[in-house]
Motif scaffolding. Structure first.
Motif, mmCIF file in Angstrom:
data_model
loop_
_atom_site.group_PDB
_atom_site.id
_atom_site.type_symbol
_atom_site.label_atom_id
_atom_site.label_comp_id
_atom_site.label_asym_id
_atom_site.label_seq_id
_atom_site.Cartn_x
_atom_site.Cartn_y
_atom_site.Cartn_z
ATOM 1 N N THR A 157 -56.042 142.301 38.147
ATOM 2 C CA THR A 157 -56.500 143.348 39.054
ATOM 3 C C THR A 157 -55.633 144.590 38.887
ATOM 4 O O THR A 157 -54.565 144.535 38.274
ATOM 5 N N ARG A 158 -56.092 145.684 39.459
ATOM 6 C CA ARG A 158 -55.315 146.924 39.403
ATOM 7 C C ARG A 158 -53.947 146.716 40.043
ATOM 8 O O ARG A 158 -52.929 147.182 39.530
ATOM 9 N N GLU A 159 -53.904 145.976 41.154
ATOM 10 C CA GLU A 159 -52.634 145.710 41.819
ATOM 11 C C GLU A 159 -51.717 144.869 40.936
ATOM 12 O O GLU A 159 -50.513 145.055 40.921
ATOM 13 N N GLY A 160 -52.303 143.938 40.175
ATOM 14 C CA GLY A 160 -51.501 143.098 39.292
ATOM 15 C C GLY A 160 -50.889 143.861 38.142
ATOM 16 O O GLY A 160 -49.820 143.499 37.643
ATOM 17 N N VAL A 161 -51.542 144.931 37.732
ATOM 18 C CA VAL A 161 -51.018 145.721 36.621
ATOM 19 C C VAL A 161 -50.053 146.803 37.110
ATOM 20 O O VAL A 161 -48.978 146.976 36.567
ATOM 21 N N PHE A 162 -50.439 147.526 38.148
ATOM 22 C CA PHE A 162 -49.650 148.676 38.573
ATOM 23 C C PHE A 162 -48.641 148.376 39.671
ATOM 24 O O PHE A 162 -47.743 149.161 39.907
ATOM 25 N N ASN A 163 -48.780 147.259 40.363
ATOM 26 C CA ASN A 163 -47.878 146.965 41.481
ATOM 27 C C ASN A 163 -47.040 145.713 41.271
ATOM 28 O O ASN A 163 -46.310 145.313 42.163
ATOM 29 N N ARG A 164 -47.125 145.076 40.127
ATOM 30 C CA ARG A 164 -46.398 143.819 39.895
ATOM 31 C C ARG A 164 -45.077 144.098 39.198
ATOM 32 O O ARG A 164 -45.041 144.568 38.060
ATOM 33 N N PHE A 165 -43.988 143.783 39.901
ATOM 34 C CA PHE A 165 -42.657 143.882 39.315
ATOM 35 C C PHE A 165 -42.181 142.469 38.996
ATOM 36 O O PHE A 165 -42.377 141.545 39.777
ATOM 37 N N TYR A 166 -41.564 142.306 37.832
ATOM 38 C CA TYR A 166 -41.154 140.971 37.395
ATOM 39 C C TYR A 166 -39.725 141.023 36.898
ATOM 40 O O TYR A 166 -39.402 141.793 35.995
ATOM 41 N N ASN A 167 -38.874 140.209 37.499
ATOM 42 C CA ASN A 167 -37.481 140.098 37.067
ATOM 43 C C ASN A 167 -37.341 138.788 36.303
ATOM 44 O O ASN A 167 -37.019 137.754 36.871
ATOM 45 N N GLY A 168 -37.609 138.825 35.019
ATOM 46 C CA GLY A 168 -37.567 137.622 34.190
ATOM 47 C C GLY A 168 -36.172 137.192 33.790
ATOM 48 O O GLY A 168 -36.000 136.135 33.195
ATOM 49 N N ILE A 169 -35.167 137.995 34.113
ATOM 50 C CA ILE A 169 -33.795 137.610 33.784
ATOM 51 C C ILE A 169 -33.313 136.533 34.753
ATOM 52 O O ILE A 169 -32.513 135.690 34.401
ATOM 53 N N ASN A 170 -33.815 136.555 35.989
ATOM 54 C CA ASN A 170 -33.387 135.607 37.014
ATOM 55 C C ASN A 170 -34.281 134.365 37.025
ATOM 56 O O ASN A 170 -34.987 134.104 37.987
ATOM 57 N N LEU A 171 -34.267 133.608 35.957
ATOM 58 C CA LEU A 171 -35.089 132.406 35.910
ATOM 59 C C LEU A 171 -34.370 131.184 36.465
ATOM 60 O O LEU A 171 -34.989 130.206 36.827
ATOM 61 N N GLY A 172 -33.048 131.229 36.527
ATOM 62 C CA GLY A 172 -32.272 130.100 37.048
ATOM 63 C C GLY A 172 -32.079 130.207 38.552
ATOM 64 O O GLY A 172 -32.704 131.007 39.241
ATOM 65 N N GLU A 173 -31.165 129.374 39.058
ATOM 66 C CA GLU A 173 -30.900 129.367 40.494
ATOM 67 C C GLU A 173 -29.985 130.506 40.924
ATOM 68 O O GLU A 173 -30.020 130.933 42.074
ATOM 69 N N THR A 174 -29.129 130.963 40.028
ATOM 70 C CA THR A 174 -28.232 132.075 40.368
ATOM 71 C C THR A 174 -28.830 133.385 39.873
ATOM 72 O O THR A 174 -29.482 133.428 38.826
ATOM 73 N N GLN A 175 -28.568 134.443 40.643
ATOM 74 C CA GLN A 175 -29.092 135.750 40.252
ATOM 75 C C GLN A 175 -28.214 136.340 39.154
ATOM 76 O O GLN A 175 -27.024 136.560 39.356
#
Length: 196
Positions: A157-175
């Motif tokens: 959706t438009r929201e999924g493209v323009f409003n989705r932020f993804y922090n893929g560095i934090n995949l584990g339990e610690t930030q």
């Protein structure tokens, strides 16, 4: 896409593209005012004056050298990784795609294609630049017009493209990285491409 996701990529490509356009227009204005051999080195000297001109010219030369020696091969390596990813999707059992020497070979071939027009002749370079400009405007039209129109209703959706932020560095339990850090790293996504 791990550092920021679609929202960061879209915003940063737009920002970096706009700033690159401003730099291009500024350099065109300087080139029109100072149409001399030596290009950016002489411009830096003239704009710096007698006091700072030699130092600015020296810095311009070194920064340009670092850019060509480090960033352009890095962009080519990114292109190689993109090509290898596409080939792995098409040929998932091809073992050669995982070999380091194959990645190096594709990167070297790409660098040769980038270098050849500069060495062969000015006529070939002119054709190469015209082709590059054609590809740029074609991709620009696809990116801003055809892709969104064609993808409407079929993908996210438009929201999924323009409003989705993804922090893929934090995949584990610690930030491991904050969201602002991921956003800033996402700027490199567009900056490297526009520099190359």
């Amino acid at each position: 896409m791990y550092t920021g996701g679609p929202q960061s990529a879209f915003a940063n490509w737009t920002m970096v593209g706009g700033l690159s356009l401003v730099v291009s227009l500024s350099m065109a204005e300087i080139a029109a005012a100072l149409p001399t051999a030596g290009g950016i080195y002489f411009w830096a000297y003239r704009l710096g004056g007698e006091k700072y001109g030699p130092f600015l010219s020296w810095m311009t030369a070194w920064w340009n050298w670092v850019g060509w020696v480090c960033v352009v091969p890095g962009v080519q390596q990114g292109s190689t990784n993109f090509l290898l990813s596409a080939l792995e999707i098409k040929y998932p059992n091809a073992e050669v795609l995982a070999k380091g020497w194959f990645s190096w070979l594709l990167t070297a071939i790409g660098m040769m294609f980038a270098m050849a027009p500069n060495i062969i002749s000015q006529r070939i370079l002119k054709i190469y630049f015209r082709f590059a400009i054609f590809i740029f405007f074609t991709l620009f039209a696809l990116y801003w017009t055809w892709f969104p129109a064609k993808a409407a209703g079929h993908f996210q959706t438009r929201e999924g493209v323009f409003n989705r932020f993804y922090n893929g560095i934090n995949l584990g339990e610690t930030q491991e990285a904050s969201d602002p850090y991921c956003w800033v790293i996402g700027v490199l996504f567009g900056a490297w491409v526009f520099y190359g």
